[in-house]
Design a protein around this motif. Structure first.
Motif, mmCIF file in Angstrom:
data_model
loop_
_atom_site.group_PDB
_atom_site.id
_atom_site.type_symbol
_atom_site.label_atom_id
_atom_site.label_comp_id
_atom_site.label_asym_id
_atom_site.label_seq_id
_atom_site.Cartn_x
_atom_site.Cartn_y
_atom_site.Cartn_z
ATOM 1 N N HIS A 42 0.908 -1.222 -0.097
ATOM 2 C CA HIS A 42 -0.126 0.020 -0.104
ATOM 3 C C HIS A 42 0.874 0.986 0.084
ATOM 4 C CE1 HIS A 42 -2.712 3.136 1.523
ATOM 5 N NE2 HIS A 42 -3.579 2.630 0.980
ATOM 6 N N ALA A 43 0.442 2.353 -0.699
ATOM 7 C CA ALA A 43 1.607 3.352 -1.045
ATOM 8 C C ALA A 43 1.139 4.376 -0.138
ATOM 9 C CB ALA A 43 1.553 3.794 -2.315
ATOM 10 N N ASP A 44 2.185 5.207 0.659
ATOM 11 C CA ASP A 44 1.718 6.453 1.365
ATOM 12 C C ASP A 44 2.760 7.310 0.785
ATOM 13 O OD1 ASP A 44 -0.237 5.672 3.566
ATOM 14 O OD2 ASP A 44 1.163 4.042 3.680
ATOM 15 N N HIS A 45 2.631 8.648 0.984
ATOM 16 C CA HIS A 45 3.156 9.958 0.854
ATOM 17 C C HIS A 45 4.405 10.302 1.710
ATOM 18 C CE1 HIS A 45 1.989 11.232 -3.126
ATOM 19 N NE2 HIS A 45 0.820 10.610 -2.724
ATOM 20 N N SER A 46 4.304 9.652 3.036
ATOM 21 C CA SER A 46 5.312 10.303 4.349
ATOM 22 C C SER A 46 6.021 9.059 5.003
ATOM 23 C CB SER A 46 4.520 11.400 4.989
ATOM 24 O OG SER A 46 4.054 10.579 6.127
ATOM 25 N N SER A 47 7.290 9.476 5.404
ATOM 26 C CA SER A 47 8.086 8.528 5.961
ATOM 27 C C SER A 47 7.443 8.431 7.592
ATOM 28 C CB SER A 47 9.444 8.803 6.240
ATOM 29 O OG SER A 47 9.541 10.224 6.661
ATOM 30 N N GLY A 48 6.759 9.512 8.021
ATOM 31 C CA GLY A 48 6.080 9.494 9.355
ATOM 32 C C GLY A 48 4.977 8.459 9.279
ATOM 33 N N THR A 49 4.248 8.594 8.279
ATOM 34 C CA THR A 49 3.198 7.296 8.254
ATOM 35 C C THR A 49 3.634 5.914 8.052
ATOM 36 O OG1 THR A 49 1.590 9.356 7.165
ATOM 37 C CG2 THR A 49 1.023 6.874 6.680
ATOM 38 N N LEU A 50 4.661 5.896 7.371
ATOM 39 C CA LEU A 50 5.136 4.538 6.891
ATOM 40 C C LEU A 50 5.642 3.686 8.259
ATOM 41 C CD1 LEU A 50 6.757 5.214 3.598
ATOM 42 C CD2 LEU A 50 4.967 3.492 4.042
ATOM 43 N N VAL A 51 6.277 4.677 9.143
ATOM 44 C CA VAL A 51 6.816 4.040 10.477
ATOM 45 C C VAL A 51 5.825 3.917 11.363
ATOM 46 C CG1 VAL A 51 8.094 4.695 12.527
ATOM 47 C CG2 VAL A 51 9.107 5.066 9.984
ATOM 48 N N GLU A 52 4.728 4.827 11.658
ATOM 49 C CA GLU A 52 3.744 4.633 12.410
ATOM 50 C C GLU A 52 2.750 3.533 12.370
ATOM 51 O OE1 GLU A 52 1.600 8.458 12.062
ATOM 52 O OE2 GLU A 52 3.387 9.353 12.653
ATOM 53 N N LYS A 53 2.365 3.339 11.034
ATOM 54 C CA LYS A 53 1.820 1.995 10.717
ATOM 55 C C LYS A 53 2.344 0.723 11.053
ATOM 56 C CE LYS A 53 -1.445 4.344 7.319
ATOM 57 N NZ LYS A 53 -2.079 4.355 5.895
ATOM 58 N N VAL A 54 3.660 0.710 10.825
ATOM 59 C CA VAL A 54 4.403 -0.470 11.145
ATOM 60 C C VAL A 54 4.326 -0.751 12.947
ATOM 61 C CG1 VAL A 54 6.506 -1.822 11.215
ATOM 62 C CG2 VAL A 54 5.783 -0.529 9.126
ATOM 63 N N VAL A 55 4.615 0.424 13.401
ATOM 64 C CA VAL A 55 4.820 0.628 14.980
ATOM 65 C C VAL A 55 3.300 0.085 15.444
ATOM 66 C CG1 VAL A 55 4.631 2.012 16.883
ATOM 67 C CG2 VAL A 55 6.150 2.513 15.290
ATOM 68 N N SER A 56 2.193 0.524 14.937
ATOM 69 C CA SER A 56 0.805 0.312 15.223
ATOM 70 C C SER A 56 0.354 -1.257 14.794
ATOM 71 C CB SER A 56 -0.221 1.367 14.569
ATOM 72 O OG SER A 56 -0.397 0.854 13.224
ATOM 73 N N GLY A 57 1.044 -1.890 13.965
ATOM 74 C CA GLY A 57 0.871 -3.160 13.532
ATOM 75 C C GLY A 57 -0.152 -3.190 12.456
ATOM 76 N N GLY A 68 17.140 5.759 5.248
ATOM 77 C CA GLY A 68 17.806 5.209 6.621
ATOM 78 C C GLY A 68 18.013 6.115 7.828
ATOM 79 N N GLY A 69 17.946 7.594 7.366
ATOM 80 C CA GLY A 69 17.890 8.565 8.303
ATOM 81 C C GLY A 69 16.717 8.521 9.230
ATOM 82 N N VAL A 70 15.598 7.965 8.674
ATOM 83 C CA VAL A 70 14.437 7.794 9.318
ATOM 84 C C VAL A 70 14.273 6.323 9.733
ATOM 85 C CG1 VAL A 70 11.909 7.822 9.236
ATOM 86 C CG2 VAL A 70 13.136 9.502 8.068
ATOM 87 N N ALA A 71 14.563 5.363 9.187
ATOM 88 C CA ALA A 71 14.232 4.115 9.554
ATOM 89 C C ALA A 71 15.010 3.456 10.843
ATOM 90 C CB ALA A 71 14.506 3.172 8.323
ATOM 91 N N ILE A 72 16.429 4.001 10.477
ATOM 92 C CA ILE A 72 17.271 3.199 11.468
ATOM 93 C C ILE A 72 17.122 3.888 13.054
ATOM 94 C CG2 ILE A 72 19.813 2.870 12.100
ATOM 95 C CD1 ILE A 72 20.274 2.994 9.104
ATOM 96 N N PRO A 73 17.032 5.110 12.956
ATOM 97 C CA PRO A 73 16.800 5.475 14.463
ATOM 98 C C PRO A 73 15.299 5.293 14.896
ATOM 99 C CG PRO A 73 17.685 7.361 13.087
ATOM 100 C CD PRO A 73 17.262 6.139 12.199
ATOM 101 N N ALA A 74 14.519 5.162 13.998
ATOM 102 C CA ALA A 74 13.059 4.850 14.584
ATOM 103 C C ALA A 74 13.143 3.269 15.126
ATOM 104 C CB ALA A 74 12.180 4.823 13.442
ATOM 105 N N ALA A 75 13.749 2.463 14.536
ATOM 106 C CA ALA A 75 13.879 1.082 15.025
ATOM 107 C C ALA A 75 14.738 0.914 16.348
ATOM 108 C CB ALA A 75 14.470 0.318 13.777
ATOM 109 N N GLU A 76 15.811 1.735 16.024
ATOM 110 C CA GLU A 76 17.007 1.723 17.506
ATOM 111 C C GLU A 76 16.368 2.157 18.653
ATOM 112 O OE1 GLU A 76 20.726 2.620 16.077
ATOM 113 O OE2 GLU A 76 20.842 0.690 15.170
ATOM 114 N N HIS A 77 15.387 3.240 18.537
ATOM 115 C CA HIS A 77 14.864 3.861 19.568
ATOM 116 C C HIS A 77 13.151 3.333 19.907
ATOM 117 C CE1 HIS A 77 17.574 7.167 18.433
ATOM 118 N NE2 HIS A 77 17.956 6.615 19.443
ATOM 119 N N SER A 78 12.969 2.132 19.265
ATOM 120 C CA SER A 78 11.682 1.423 19.468
ATOM 121 C C SER A 78 11.581 0.472 20.668
ATOM 122 C CB SER A 78 11.179 0.820 18.151
ATOM 123 O OG SER A 78 11.933 -0.395 17.872
#
Length: 388
Positions: A248-263, A273-283
């Motif tokens: 499913h396509a989204d327009h923002s990195s914030g949305t793409l991260v939030e939807k994985v966090v929520s399941g 990687g500037g978004v993905a790696i810190p998000a994972a390492e601080h999760s």
């Protein structure tokens, strides 16, 4: 070079018109300015002694430093977060304490340019520097003769491609990466790239339908990250054809991260990687992340001093600091990827680290170029067809 993976087509009712390809909306609250003065500049700070420049800097560099004392501030139009910027700003202000009023916006990728173009056309633009990782839009910027003509004294200590386009310099080299929810998946469903992810979702099609998030290719970063993979990684389009029916396509990195966090999603792919790696390492262990074992695209985050900069000397000092070994270490501290060979830091894998881990032939540097509309349209049409 340029290329990468994709995701399912947007619903026809909400899909942007082809005339609006590579535009992308500004982030929520994107016109707000981040940061603000780090502190009020005192008389002592205004008159502080300048640090000694490296021996390879020209003797005339002192004139830039002295002129910056009268400018006192710096404004950056950027799509980079305050978290990424703060270590850089703090170190720069310690080096030049009379330049503690450093501010940066957090705009959407295309909004950085759109705001600058409209304000500069009206003769009212307060920005000194643009910073962005939306590669194709740098290609358009380069045709407008908007960049200041400044050759950083750091250039000879950087790779040949550090100046991506005339007046557009590489701030960081952030890999395209994926994240996944470690709680919703079994350990044998943790992917190490898009090729392995395709095999995982194909093994349980009903389970994973709609559970993969991806950047929409009509978004500037989304186009670059998708096209970077498909044009550089062997079998890239075949992998996309396997994955897109699940995405499913989204327009923002914030949305793409939030939807994985929520399941809601199990995976999101083609994130910076500037978004993905810190998000994972601080999760707290909730999220995992990975480069792409079959081939990882690296997206340069560009930075440019504009010709209309009201504080041109402060901007030159800032650019030179960003490109220096000390500046690159602070770039890494903020969660972005340094590329200068002599930088010393342990916060992030450097570009050289990625090449050692993955193999130099599996790390592909995206080169920003202007993308004609017909090329964009053809790519999106192929993407939509693969999504089904």
């Amino acid at each position: 070079m340029s290329s990468i993976p994709l995701g399912p087509a947007p619903d026809p009712a909400t899909r942007p018109s082809r005339r609006r390809l590579l535009r992308g909306a500004a982030a929520v609250g994107g016109l707000a300015v981040l940061g603000g003065p780090l502190s009020a500049c005192t008389a002592d700070e205004a008159n502080a002694a300048a640090p000694q420049a490296p021996a390879y800097y020209p003797a005339s560099y002192d004139t830039i430093v002295d002129a910056s004392r009268r400018e006192r501030k710096l404004l950056i139009y950027s799509n980079t977060s305050q978290t990424n910027w703060q270590p850089v700003f703090d170190a720069f202000a310690r080096r030049y304490p009379w330049l503690s009023d450093i501010r940066a916006t957090n705009l959407g990728g295309s909004a950085v340019y759109e705001r600058y173009y409209s304000e500069s056309a009206a003769g009212t633009c307060p920005a000194d520097v643009l910073a962005n990782n939306a590669g194709p839009l740098w290609g358009d910027y380069a045709t407008r003769d908007a960049a200041a003509d400044y050759r950083s004294p750091e250039k000879d200590h950087l790779p040949d491609w550090a100046e991506l386009l005339p007046g557009v310099w590489t701030m960081s080299t952030d890999p395209v990466a994926l994240i996944y929810n470690r709680k919703t998946l079994a350990a044998d469903q943790f992917p190490d790239g898009l090729r392995s992810l395709a095999a995982i979702v194909e093994a349980q099609p009903s389970r994973f339908r709609g559970k993969v998030g991806v950047y929409d290719p009509t978004n500037a970063y989304g186009y670059a990250s998708n096209q970077g993979y498909t044009s550089n990684v062997a079998g890239g389009w075949d992998t996309f054809r396997r994955l897109l029916p699940f995405a499913h396509a989204d327009h923002s990195s914030g949305t793409l991260v939030e939807k994985v966090v929520s399941g809601e999603y199990d995976f999101s792919i083609n994130l910076s990687g500037g978004v993905a790696i810190p998000a994972a390492e601080h999760s707290g262990g909730l999220l995992g992340w990975s480069y792409y074992a079959e081939g990882t695209v690296v997206m340069p985050r560009g930075v440019s001093i504009v010709k209309t900069a009201p504080h041109p000397n402060a901007a030159r000092l800032f650019l030179d600091f960003l490109l220096s070994a000390d500046g690159q270490a602070k770039v890494a501290e903020g969660g972005l990827v340094p590329y200068r060979p002599d930088v010393r830091q342990d916060a992030m894998d450097s570009l050289q680290d990625m090449r050692r881990k993955l193999g130099a032939d599996r790390v592909h540097l995206y080169r920003p170029v202007q993308v004609p509309e017909r090329v964009q349209e053809a790519y999106v049409a192929r993407w939509e067809k693969a999504a089904g």
